[in-house]
Design an enzyme around this catalytic site. Structure first.
Site, PDB file in Angstrom:
ATOM      1  CD  GLU A 107       6.548   9.963  -4.634  1.00 50.12           C
ATOM      2  OE1 GLU A 107       5.798   9.030  -4.264  1.00 50.12           O
ATOM      3  OE2 GLU A 107       7.750   9.794  -4.903  1.00 50.12           O
ATOM      4  CB  CYS A 112      -0.123   8.977  -0.661  1.00 46.41           C
ATOM      5  SG  CYS A 112       1.299   9.727   0.148  1.00 46.41           S
TER       6      CYS A 112
END
Length: 488
Positions: free
Chosen positions: A256, A290
């Protein structure tokens, strides 16, 4: 002295290897970004040799853990979750103290971490395999999932507990052993989690905490030939290095990485809702998420009114010490992060953006890494500030003619993690959900904020490998075995 504190060595919070607390080869100091004079503690730094020892221990511990009965495994994960939730006030304060997010967010992160363990405790008991008919008479076929083996976990500093837990909990639930290397910027939360796990009835080596710099122990982990899977959350550049290192040993990899998420504000948007969603998405957690909506794509019909309302909201924001009452924007996590954000604001203005609010470092009662929440307008999607991840309380407004252009701009990026839209039109919301090139889409909600029981991940350069969270985590933490049986 608490039980947790008593496990440190010479006042240094130790590593946890093969069921033992051990000293590292050096130590680092952990300081509060809200109050730099506040030293949280000293934390051990492992050597490469100790990382190798951890992998060897995990190989042995995993064999025993995989044979452990399901109810025992279930009980271990439930106990970890129970303690996290019971201690959320204490551990949430520590988390906010070392990372800088407001106290309510820190407490919420700890509570959510406990929920992850509870969810995957239940998944332990849901491991039901398949039986299918063979194309050959008299042959039975069953398909089962088994542990992948030794899992390396590298977690980021912005969610020091939650991101680590949504990797560790499923890894343990499905019978794997764990090598946990947390971000060196936030060792206290990782150590507290390890201390809780260390008191569970698990074989030595099943869980290992190896603190240290990525350039040494991190590299040793990602390149180790005896790990079977590696889950990483961090930047795109480092993610590429992880992918290359694990590929060399044919190690299963889950990444990720970066993002450049957008929130569309359509012609028919409820502007009060849009402002709340933009503030929560772009500025909560000091924008260090994020999932943060750093691009605000606004149609020209509502552009001026939206900018005025959001600017007013930013004027009311309370920037301050993470543990102070009423603060909704804390400090940046580090000096380097603060410097980077200020440089991005300066660069954006040189590229033609206009500063609508913020953009400067703030002085507060305590010396810390404070920055005003920042809004840039008159930006274009091809500006560097809209192409690269900034990772701070900085949002850029991009004016577009209408919904069609908004969706095109939304997708014009190398990333694809989350996207949001504020609209009262069911038709537009449906089109947006279908066309957004992201792993998660939100309608009339902030881009930041996801549930723990459903899959999480992105597309393009935001993610690589199987999804995290929910039942989808099983794909990464297990391997499939097909058995054929013919009765004699």
């Amino acid at each position: 002295m608490t039980q947790a504190q008593s496990r440190s060595h010479s006042q240094v919070h130790a590593l946890y290897l093969n069921g033992q607390w051990v000293e590292g080869e050096s130590r680092i100091e952990n300081r509060n970004p809200s109050e730099l004079s506040d030293v949280i503690g000293d934390y051990a730094q492992a050597s490469v040799a100790q990382m190798n020892e951890a992998v060897a221990a995990a190989k042995q511990g995993q064999k025993e853990w995989a044979k452990t009965g399901l109810e025992h495994r279930y009980g271990v994960l439930m106990a970890i979750g129970d303690e996290l939730i019971a201690r959320k006030a204490e551990l949430g304060e520590q988390l906010s103290r070392e990372e800088g997010k407001p106290l309510a967010e820190g407490v919420g992160e700890v509570h959510r971490s406990g929920q992850f363990f509870h969810y995957y405790a239940a998944e332990v008991l849901r491991q039901i395999d398949e039986r299918v008919e063979s194309v050959r008479p008299g042959v039975e076929v069953d398909i089962r999932r088994e542990p992948v083996g030794v899992v390396g976990i590298i977690s980021p500093w912005n969610f020091p507990l939650a991101t680590a837990v949504w990797k560790i909990a499923p890894a343990l639930a499905f019978g794997n052993a764990v090598i946990f290397k947390p971000a060196n910027l936030v060792p206290a939360s990782a150590w507290a989690l390890a201390e809780i796990i260390s008191r569970q009835d698990m074989p030595a080596g099943t869980f290992n905490l190896v603190m240290g710099p990525g350039s040494s122990v991190g590299d040793a982990l990602i390149s180790h030939p005896d790990i079977h899977a590696l889950s990483f959350t961090g930047s795109l550049d480092v993610g590429r290095r992880v992918a290359a290192a694990t590929a060399a040993n044919l190690v299963k990899c889950q990444l990720e990485m970066g993002s450049k998420n957008a929130l569309i504000v359509a012609d028919d948007a409820d502007l009060d809702l849009a402002v709340e969603a933009a503030f929560a998405g772009a500025y909560s957690g000091t924008g260090q998420k994020c999932t943060a909506s750093s691009r605000l794509i606004v149609t020209e019909k509502v552009h001026d009114a939206f900018v005025a309302k959001l600017t007013h909201k930013l004027e009311q924001a309370n920037v301050g010490h993470a543990l102070a009452n009423g603060v909704n924007v804390g400090p940046l996590a580090s000096q380097s992060q603060l410097d980077s954000n200020l440089e991005w604001v300066e660069r954006a203005q040189k590229d033609g953006a206009k500063l609508a609010f913020g953009g400067e470092r703030l002085e507060r009662e305590h010396d810390g890494y404070y920055m005003a929440p920042t809004l840039l307008v008159d930006t274009a999607n091809d500006m560097a500030v809209n192409r690269e991840e900034v990772f701070g309380p900085v949002a850029c407004v991009i004016k577009v003619a209408g919904a069609e252009e908004a969706i095109e701009v939304l997708n014009d990026t190398q990333y694809g993690l989350t996207a949001g839209i504020i609209t009262d039109s069911l038709a537009l919301a449906t089109e947006f959900k279908a066309r957004a090139e992201t792993g998660c889409v939100m309608v009339n909600l902030a881009t930041a904020g996801t549930d723990y029981h459903v899959p999480f991940g992105g597309r393009k350069n935001s993610s690589f490998g199987p999804r995290e969270q929910g039942r989808y985590a099983r794909e990464f933490y297990t391997v499939v075995k097909t058995s054929y049986v013919k009765a004699n």
